[in-house]
Design a protein around this motif. Structure first.
Motif, PDB file in Angstrom:
ATOM      1  N   ARG A   1       0.873  -1.159   0.000  1.00 51.62           N
ATOM      2  CA  ARG A   1       0.000   0.000   0.000  1.00 51.62           C
ATOM      3  C   ARG A   1       0.898   1.193   0.000  1.00 51.62           C
ATOM      4  O   ARG A   1       1.986   1.191   0.434  1.00 51.62           O
ATOM      5  CB  ARG A   1      -0.879  -0.001   1.255  1.00 51.62           C
ATOM      6  CG  ARG A   1      -0.060  -0.001   2.491  1.00 51.62           C
ATOM      7  CD  ARG A   1      -0.865  -0.236   3.747  1.00 51.62           C
ATOM      8  NE  ARG A   1       0.034  -0.949   4.624  1.00 51.62           N
ATOM      9  CZ  ARG A   1       0.323  -0.650   5.839  1.00 51.62           C
ATOM     10  NH1 ARG A   1      -0.264   0.273   6.434  1.00 51.62           N
ATOM     11  NH2 ARG A   1       1.192  -1.298   6.528  1.00 51.62           N
ATOM     12  N   GLY A   2       0.671   2.116  -0.505  1.00 54.19           N
ATOM     13  CA  GLY A   2       1.338   3.272  -0.144  1.00 54.19           C
ATOM     14  C   GLY A   2       2.150   4.207  -0.892  1.00 54.19           C
ATOM     15  O   GLY A   2       1.611   5.171  -1.208  1.00 54.19           O
ATOM     16  N   ALA A   3       3.372   4.067  -1.136  1.00 50.46           N
ATOM     17  CA  ALA A   3       4.174   5.180  -1.630  1.00 50.46           C
ATOM     18  C   ALA A   3       3.746   5.551  -3.031  1.00 50.46           C
ATOM     19  O   ALA A   3       3.880   4.774  -3.961  1.00 50.46           O
ATOM     20  CB  ALA A   3       5.647   4.835  -1.601  1.00 50.46           C
ATOM     21  N   THR A   4       3.209   6.718  -3.143  1.00 48.35           N
ATOM     22  CA  THR A   4       2.848   7.214  -4.456  1.00 48.35           C
ATOM     23  C   THR A   4       3.771   8.367  -4.786  1.00 48.35           C
ATOM     24  O   THR A   4       4.250   9.069  -3.917  1.00 48.35           O
ATOM     25  CB  THR A   4       1.389   7.691  -4.509  1.00 48.35           C
ATOM     26  OG1 THR A   4       1.205   8.714  -3.536  1.00 48.35           O
ATOM     27  CG2 THR A   4       0.426   6.548  -4.252  1.00 48.35           C
ATOM     28  N   GLY A   5       4.025   8.518  -6.011  1.00 44.20           N
ATOM     29  CA  GLY A   5       4.892   9.579  -6.480  1.00 44.20           C
ATOM     30  C   GLY A   5       5.019   9.459  -7.981  1.00 44.20           C
ATOM     31  O   GLY A   5       4.410   8.586  -8.614  1.00 44.20           O
ATOM     32  N   ASP A   6       5.826  10.334  -8.540  1.00 42.10           N
ATOM     33  CA  ASP A   6       5.960  10.368  -9.990  1.00 42.10           C
ATOM     34  C   ASP A   6       6.517   9.068 -10.562  1.00 42.10           C
ATOM     35  O   ASP A   6       6.068   8.595 -11.604  1.00 42.10           O
ATOM     36  CB  ASP A   6       6.836  11.544 -10.409  1.00 42.10           C
ATOM     37  CG  ASP A   6       6.189  12.891 -10.121  1.00 42.10           C
ATOM     38  OD1 ASP A   6       4.941  12.927  -9.975  1.00 42.10           O
ATOM     39  OD2 ASP A   6       6.907  13.890 -10.043  1.00 42.10           O
ATOM     40  N   ILE A   7       7.491   8.486  -9.884  1.00 44.85           N
ATOM     41  CA  ILE A   7       8.068   7.238 -10.382  1.00 44.85           C
ATOM     42  C   ILE A   7       7.048   6.104 -10.294  1.00 44.85           C
ATOM     43  O   ILE A   7       6.901   5.313 -11.228  1.00 44.85           O
ATOM     44  CB  ILE A   7       9.376   6.892  -9.642  1.00 44.85           C
ATOM     45  CG1 ILE A   7      10.469   7.879 -10.063  1.00 44.85           C
ATOM     46  CG2 ILE A   7       9.806   5.447  -9.906  1.00 44.85           C
ATOM     47  CD1 ILE A   7      11.791   7.699  -9.367  1.00 44.85           C
ATOM     48  N   SER A   8       6.327   6.029  -9.198  1.00 47.37           N
ATOM     49  CA  SER A   8       5.296   5.002  -9.046  1.00 47.37           C
ATOM     50  C   SER A   8       4.243   5.116 -10.140  1.00 47.37           C
ATOM     51  O   SER A   8       3.862   4.112 -10.765  1.00 47.37           O
ATOM     52  CB  SER A   8       4.646   5.124  -7.661  1.00 47.37           C
ATOM     53  OG  SER A   8       3.641   4.154  -7.496  1.00 47.37           O
ATOM     54  N   ARG A   9       3.783   6.325 -10.401  1.00 43.83           N
ATOM     55  CA  ARG A   9       2.782   6.522 -11.457  1.00 43.83           C
ATOM     56  C   ARG A   9       3.353   6.178 -12.831  1.00 43.83           C
ATOM     57  O   ARG A   9       2.687   5.540 -13.646  1.00 43.83           O
ATOM     58  CB  ARG A   9       2.256   7.957 -11.431  1.00 43.83           C
ATOM     59  CG  ARG A   9       1.243   8.172 -10.304  1.00 43.83           C
ATOM     60  CD  ARG A   9       0.580   9.529 -10.403  1.00 43.83           C
ATOM     61  NE  ARG A   9       1.488  10.639 -10.137  1.00 43.83           N
ATOM     62  CZ  ARG A   9       1.868  11.040  -8.933  1.00 43.83           C
ATOM     63  NH1 ARG A   9       1.396  10.421  -7.865  1.00 43.83           N
ATOM     64  NH2 ARG A   9       2.696  12.053  -8.779  1.00 43.83           N
TER      65      ARG A   9
END
Length: 107
Positions: free
Chosen positions: A21-29
């Motif tokens: 769950r969790g870490a969202t950011g530009d790389i994740s997207r």
């Protein structure tokens, strides 16, 4: 130094439930948007967490471009500019660490 970076990244991943769950950011997207077969929310979140621990914001922004344009990564790797060479060292350390920590979940 590498030991402390890896220990910090492992602690971060563990604290967030292993990336489920969790870490969202530009790389994740960008990872999810790249629509690669092994990409999953858990894997992309884990990669983002490693990036948060090992790359600056500007380095992360640069990495996002690699998902959309892999040739950009190749051009950066082959560049003779000192800034590109220094970035590539940081990027390789990030990718090596992410490969050690973040494993795709086979469904």
């Amino acid at each position: 130094m590498r030991y402390f970076l890896m220990a910090g990244a492992l602690a971060s991943v563990a604290a967030c439930g292993g990336g489920s769950r969790g870490a969202t950011g530009d790389i994740s997207r960008a990872c999810l948007d790249a629509d690669r077969r092994a990409a999953s929310p858990a894997l992309c979140s884990c990669i983002q967490q490693v990036a948060n621990q090992s790359l600056s914001g500007s380095d992360q922004a640069r990495v996002v471009g690699f998902f959309a344009d892999p040739q950009l990564a190749q051009d950066t790797r082959q560049s003779d500019r000192p800034g590109d060479e220094n970035f590539w060292v940081r990027y390789r350390a990030f990718t090596d660490l992410a490969a050690e920590i973040c494993q795709p979940v086979n469904a």
